[in-house]
Design an enzyme around this catalytic site. Structure first.
Site, PDB file in Angstrom:
ATOM      1  N   ASP A   1      -7.428  -0.424  -0.054  1.00  0.00           N
ATOM      2  CA  ASP A   1      -6.124   0.097   0.386  1.00  0.00           C
ATOM      3  C   ASP A   1      -6.280   1.446   1.075  1.00  0.00           C
ATOM      4  OD1 ASP A   1      -5.249  -2.115  -0.953  1.00  0.00           O
ATOM      5  OD2 ASP A   1      -3.707  -1.092  -2.117  1.00  0.00           O
TER       6      ASP A   1
ATOM      7  N   GLY B   1       0.785  -1.238   0.000  1.00  0.00           N
ATOM      8  CA  GLY B   1       0.000   0.000   0.000  1.00  0.00           C
ATOM      9  C   GLY B   1       0.816   1.287   0.000  1.00  0.00           C
TER      10      GLY B   1
END
Ligand code: MEV
Length: 307
Positions: free
Chosen positions: A146, A101
């Site tokens: 995310d 991420g």
């Protein structure tokens, strides 16, 4: 003005989550992005991100550059006509394109820091949709998991388009994350899965349904304090990701090595094709699972407790 954002790992449900199936993700605070915004003595907005070798003035970057687009979006949102002279320092310990991420974390930390500096501090509920817009610019069809797990910095049970749901762990458990060291763009694996899904919709819908069941059972196992049940579910989820063509020989090698070293289960995490995998380990065997991952080619490991 300083701000930071953690990395994340998807426990179950990546890819299927793009097709509205549930997925589980948790923040990984051992890796993070830190952003500092300061007044500058020279004209312009200067961005320094040494990890990607970026030292540039905003106007010299293409407007769709991931970092430039965040800054331009905020300036537009706040209706600022006279932009101040700024130095923006971005540092990160999250490996790029690894499934942890890094892109969303840069956006979250940058929005947090810059919005506060500009006297428009934004809440998490305001930051999350903004980061989702940025993710869309750069990833095509992101599910939004995310930005959600990174913005709120809490475990999430995520279904696209639905209100954020968090979950509690009935009993802490240990995972060992292993990095193949191979950068892989989520956009590409997500795009490839889309093509395969278009060609063979029923087959892929069935895979997504099986993964949805796994995510559901995994959540129940975590909440009811039976994390040892996750091992089997991880193996099943990994096999389904292999069918989806998003694993790779390197990921499979790490998964096998972790299992041979006593892990209860292991799977790739995130977009796949490269990036990270993780294994479920007893606290006592976590160190030897991490060593086995390094011997099998992992460039780095993180041992973390999910609690
Ligand atoms: C990426 O971290 C997870 C994927 O499911 C893509 C997405 O949810 O947007 C592969």
């Amino acid at each position: 003005m300083k701000a930071s954002a953690p990395g994340k790992i998807i426990l179950f449900g990546e890819h299927a989550v793009v097709y509205s199936r549930p997925a589980l993700a948790v923040p990984v605070t051992q890796v993070h992005v830190d952003v500092e915004v300061l007044d500058s003595s020279r004209p312009g907005i200067w961005i320094h991100a040494p990890v990607i070798d970026l030292h540039a003035e905003l106007a010299s970057l293409p407007s769709d550059h991931p970092i430039a687009s965040v800054i331009l979006k905020l300036i537009q949102l706040f209706g600022i006509s006279q932009t101040p002279d700024l130095e923006i320092n971005i540092s990160s310990t999250i490996p790029v394109a690894s499934g942890l991420g890094s892109g969303a974390a840069v956006s979250v930390a940058l929005i947090r820091s810059l919005s506060s500096f500009l006297f428009h501090p934004l809440s998490d509920d305001e930051i999350n949709p903004l980061v989702y817009e940025i993710e869309k610019l750069h990833h095509g069809t992101p599910s939004g998991i995310d930005n959600t797990v990174i913005t709120y910095n809490m475990p999430v049970y995520f279904i696209k388009g639905q209100p954020v749901e968090t979950f509690k762990t009935g009993k802490p458990f240990t995972i060992v994350i292993g990095d193949t060291g191979i950068p892989a763009l989520t956009k590409e694996s997500v795009g490839d899965v889309r093509l395969l899904w278009l060609r063979n919709t029923t087959y892929f819908e069935n895979i997504f349904n099986e993964i949805a069941q796994i995510s559901l059972i995994a959540r129940r196992s975590i909440e009811s304090g039976k994390p040892e049940l996750l091992g089997e579910l991880m193996d099943q989820n990994h096999a389904l990701l292999q069918e989806m063509t998003v694993s790779s020989p390197e990921l499979d090698r790490l998964v096998t090595a972790a299992k041979n070293a006593g892990a209860l289960g292991a799977k790739l995490s995130g977009g796949g094709r490269g990036g990270n995998m993780f294994a479920l380990a007893e606290q006592a065997t976590a160190e030897s699972v991490a060593n086995a991952l390094i011997s099998a080619g992992a460039t780095r490991t993180i041992i973390t407790e999910i609690s």
